[in-house]
Design a protein around this motif. Structure first.
Motif, PDB file in Angstrom:
ATOM      1  N   ASN A  50      14.306  -3.374  -6.632  1.00  6.48           N
ATOM      2  CA  ASN A  50      13.761  -3.466  -5.263  1.00  6.48           C
ATOM      3  C   ASN A  50      14.861  -3.323  -4.210  1.00  6.48           C
ATOM      4  N   MET A  78      12.406  -0.815   2.867  1.00  8.60           N
ATOM      5  CA  MET A  78      11.405  -1.806   3.258  1.00  8.60           C
ATOM      6  C   MET A  78      10.058  -1.535   2.594  1.00  8.60           C
ATOM      7  N   LEU A  79       9.688  -0.239   2.534  1.00  5.59           N
ATOM      8  CA  LEU A  79       8.400   0.106   1.940  1.00  5.59           C
ATOM      9  C   LEU A  79       8.442  -0.094   0.434  1.00  5.59           C
ATOM     10  N   ARG A  81      10.159  -2.423  -1.066  1.00  2.00           N
ATOM     11  CA  ARG A  81      10.085  -3.861  -1.345  1.00  2.00           C
ATOM     12  C   ARG A  81       8.680  -4.409  -1.141  1.00  2.00           C
ATOM     13  N   ARG A  82       7.905  -3.769  -0.266  1.00  2.00           N
ATOM     14  CA  ARG A  82       6.542  -4.251  -0.081  1.00  2.00           C
ATOM     15  C   ARG A  82       5.675  -3.957  -1.307  1.00  2.00           C
TER      16      ARG A  82
END
Lengths: 250, 294, 281
Positions: A50, A78-79, A81-82
């Motif tokens: 991640n 960021m995407l 990790r989501r």
């Protein structure tokens, strides 16, 4: 079917090579455990999935990590990790937030808007999935830090589940807990694999054998052996794995 | 969406970086401002600025020696005077009574003293301390001015006691308990432990504390300016009037019109800035060099 | 041998008595100052004191309303200038502990903190008063803000440094962007320490007179204009205290009482805040 594929992953910190050419395919809706002595690079593998390794300025990565056919290093961190949930060694609920807000944190902090009813339902289902609902349903407005260690860890699992991740990374999730709390987390892991893929890092051999379908053994940054847990714990293919399992080192 | 996220991230990073940069820039600009504004004075006053004993703006003579002396005299004397008090308080709070009603009361009063604004100290000194000194002066047969170096020293001492005491108490608390216990187990009395174990151990910390208190005394303006008499001349005795650098600026900058006059005042400010910066750096150096290694 | 032990104990007793004596003696000035403030200050207070402007000499019943308002304006301006910048610098320092810029910034903050307040007033005078050709509340606020800045930066840095990195990782692992992580997770967790620092900084500058002498100057009338001179409590005390008039001295005592009470209030609230409002990790 492989949901996540790690291909020739190498990670180094300054001069120090922490992960050497690791490749493995993670099967969907199964529990895969990575075990090995401390410092073997298992946590680093997890964190490079991640992309949390990017927090340390000196980390260098080569190789590819593919999630459902998409190269994670080509996407926005960021995407990425989501889509990937993570649970850490020590329970780390947000100290300024209520239990409710902690579970909803992935939405609140990311500015993703949901209407009240949707959010309520999401919080409830996540807490139920984390086997915490019955214990906290009357105190959702209280701070998360007032819970016991095991409850806090389940809260963190609920927080990760709330974003409906495609895969969950658990980094030694029971090592800071007492045996009873650890057992409840293990139970939870087994229950969760019906709905989500789990990658578990542990230095606890017994834990790996209890909960995992597949096991990887890492030693000194290398992937020594990877396969069905049933096979690895009864007839290890590599001499080093056998020595580790019988307590000769580690 | 992605783009705006990235750009917000960038803006935030830049704001952080920019603000840190701004702080450095402010300090540099601060220094350059003082330097440029005093440049003509540095040029024209030459060494006479440091050695000259006459400060006469009407004649265009700017000798700052009386100011340097006045500043040093008041600071050093007040520091000396406050030292036994500050050390006692530090030992009281850090060694004898670490907890309990007594130390809580003393600690609160010290904090209270530290919080009183300097103008209030000056006001109080002007109306309470100065008449007392005047009476003393009549008793001693010197000119009963009341205001003067002595009044400034006394009020400054009162003002820096809490500051020096707080710093010293911190230092004493840093002395590890096992060293103390080792000394006690050898049969040393409390006084001996303090003198032979705690004081040597905490010496550098004390020194840093004294230095910072000195910096404070050097720059103190209002209380001093209200009671020192503001006469830029060599004080002939403790009872005589005098002036300090900070107090001179406070009194004269608003009225100064002649460019060289303003520049000379700025030169005094530059000097004050330089001294305080040196003291900050030295204090930081001492603290880092001696307390971290322990 | 016994004699030696005896003399050592005597020495110990003497030393202890000395420490107690000096410690108690140093409370004396406080009692004297507070006593005078109470006696002389309280008697000057009445409702007119707070709401009226200073009256011409000879007329009774003057107040310090302009100074109260001015002080609030100055502190507000200082707050607005120093808090955002101080917070950002504090965040930068705690996030980039070892970068070269952080070293320089830390050093600058340290030096700024040690600069005598009168010199700060002097420099702000040439930055903001000379170019704008007028003493102003803005200049006064800037001078006070510059004095607040180091306190805020250090409070923010020290507080944020202590926040476990696990918290940051937890937030980032949820896909929360860095800027939101810092602003909505890390900063709130350290809020009590930061607010304490801000209160202490306000307390520190609320009583400052020296930097206001050539910046905010003073003003016997109401003014809430940033570009005009304003009165402030400490400046009013200075001005009245050094005047020869009995009536003005009375006002100065009252104003001193109000000022000390205000500073004390800020300090006490800072203290209560740290004790009560603690974030548990």
């Amino acid at each position: 079917m492989a949901i996540l594929s790690i291909q020739n992953l190498c990670v180094s910190f300054q001069e120090n090579m922490a992960v050497k050419n690791v490749s493995m395919d993670i099967t969907e809706k199964k529990v895969t455990a990575i075990m090995g002595p401390s410092g073997c690079g298992k946590t680093t593998v997890l964190r490079s999935i991640n992309r949390l390794h990017e927090l340390s300025a000196h980390a260098r990565v080569a190789g590819r990590v593919i999630l459902r056919g998409e190269d994670l290093y080509a996407l926005d961190a960021m995407l990425v990790r989501r889509r990937i949930g993570m649970v850490f060694q020590r329970p780390n609920p947000f100290p300024t937030m209520s239990i409710y807000d902690n579970v909803a944190a992935g939405y609140l902090l990311n500015g993703l808007r949901l209407d009240r009813r949707e959010l309520d339902a999401l919080v409830e289902s996540s807490l139920r999935a984390a086997a915490l609902w019955d214990e906290v349903k009357d105190s959702l407005r209280k701070r998360g830090t007032f819970l016991s260690g095991g409850q806090q860890q389940r809260l963190c699992i609920a927080r990760a589940l709330a974003l409906r991740p495609e895969i969950m990374l658990l980094d030694e999730p029971t090592s800071a807990l007492d045996p009873k709390a650890a057992a409840s987390i293990e139970e939870l892991i087994v229950r969760l694999k019906d709905s989500v893929t789990i990658l578990l890092v542990t230095h606890n051999i017994a834990q790996a054998s209890r909960v995992s379908d597949f096991t990887a053994f890492m030693y000194l940054g290398e992937l020594v052996e990877f396969g069905l847990s049933a096979k690895m714990f009864t007839a290890p293919g590599d001499k080093r794995t056998e020595e580790y399992l019988t307590g000769k080192f580690g | 969406m992605l783009w705006s996220l990235q750009s917000r991230e960038n803006i935030f990073q830049r704001a952080l970086y920019g603000s840190a940069f701004l702080v450095v820039a402010i300090l540099i600009l601060f220094f350059l401002t003082l330097l440029f504004k005093s440049f003509s004075a540095v040029w024209s006053n030459g060494w006479g600025f440091f050695t000259g004993v006459v400060w006469d703006p009407l004649a265009g003579v700017y000798g700052a020696f009386p100011l340097l002396l006045g500043t040093l005299l008041t600071s050093a004397l007040s520091l000396l005077l406050s030292l036994p008090f500050a050390l006692s308080i530090a030992l009281f709070l850090g060694e004898f009574f670490r907890k309990g009603l007594f130390s809580a009361a003393l600690r609160s009063s010290i904090e209270l003293l530290a919080g009183i604004p300097s103008v209030v100290y000056g006001f109080w000194a002007l109306f309470i301390l100065v008449p007392l000194i005047r009476r003393l002066e009549i008793l001693l047969g010197v000119v009963p001015l009341g205001v003067g170096v002595l009044a400034a020293v006394l009020v400054l001492a009162i003002m820096i006691i809490p500051y020096a005491a707080a710093l010293s108490a911190e230092v004493i608390k840093l002395v590890p308990q096992d060293i103390r216990e080792a000394a006690y187990s050898l049969g040393a009395t409390r006084y001996e432990v303090i003198r032979r174990v705690i004081m040597p151990y905490a010496r550098s910390g004390f020194f840093a504390g004294i230095l910072l208190a000195l910096g404070r005394a050097l720059g103190e303006t209002m209380a001093v300016t209200m009671v020192i008499g503001n006469a830029t001349k060599m004080p002939s005795s403790l009872f005589d009037t005098g002036n300090t650098m900070a107090s001179l600026i406070a009194n004269e900058l608003a009225e100064a019109t002649d460019p060289l006059y303003v520049a000379s005042l700025t030169q005094v400010g530059l000097l004050l800035f330089g001294v305080s910066a040196l003291i900050s750096l030295a204090g930081k150096y001492i603290v880092r060099k001696y307390s971290v290694e322990i | 041998m016994r004699g030696a032990v005896y003399s050592r104990q005597i020495m110990d007793k003497i030393f202890f008595s000395l420490v107690c004596f000096f410690s108690c003696l140093s409370v004396l000035p406080l009692i004297l100052i507070l006593g005078y403030l109470l006696v002389k200050g309280l008697s000057a207070l009445n409702w007119r004191f707070f709401v009226r402007l200073p009256q011409p000499l000879g007329e009774a019943g003057g107040g310090i309303a302009n100074a109260l308002g001015g002080s609030l304006l100055l502190l507000g301006t200082a707050f607005a200038l120093a808090v955002p910048l101080g917070l950002l610098v504090g965040i930068y320092l705690s996030e980039n502990r070892k970068s070269r810029l952080a070293g320089y910034a830390r050093l600058s903050v340290e030096i700024l903190q040690g600069i005598p307040s009168i010199v700060i007033g002097m420099v702000i005078y040439s930055w903001l008063v000379l170019p704008l050709k007028s003493f102003s509340a803005l200049a006064g606020g800037a001078a006070l803000g510059l004095m607040m800045l180091p306190v805020i930066v250090r409070a923010a840095e020290e507080t944020l440094k202590l926040i476990p990195s696990a918290l940051k990782e937890a937030s980032l692992a949820l896909g929360v962007p860095y800027y939101r992580t810092i602003l909505r997770v890390i900063t709130p967790a350290g809020l009590s320490g930061i607010v304490t620092g801000i209160l202490l900084a306000l307390a520190r500058v609320a009583g400052e007179t020296a930097p206001l002498l050539f910046t905010a100057f003073g003003n016997p009338f109401w003014s809430f204009h940033l570009g005009r001179p304003v009165e402030s409590l400490p400046h009013l005390i200075f001005y009245y205290a050094t005047s020869p008039y009995e009536e003005w001295h009375r006002l100065a005592w009252g104003a001193s009482f109000v000022l000390v009470a205000g500073v004390l209030f800020l300090n006490v609230s800072a203290k209560l805040l740290t004790r009560r409002w603690r974030v548990q990790f």
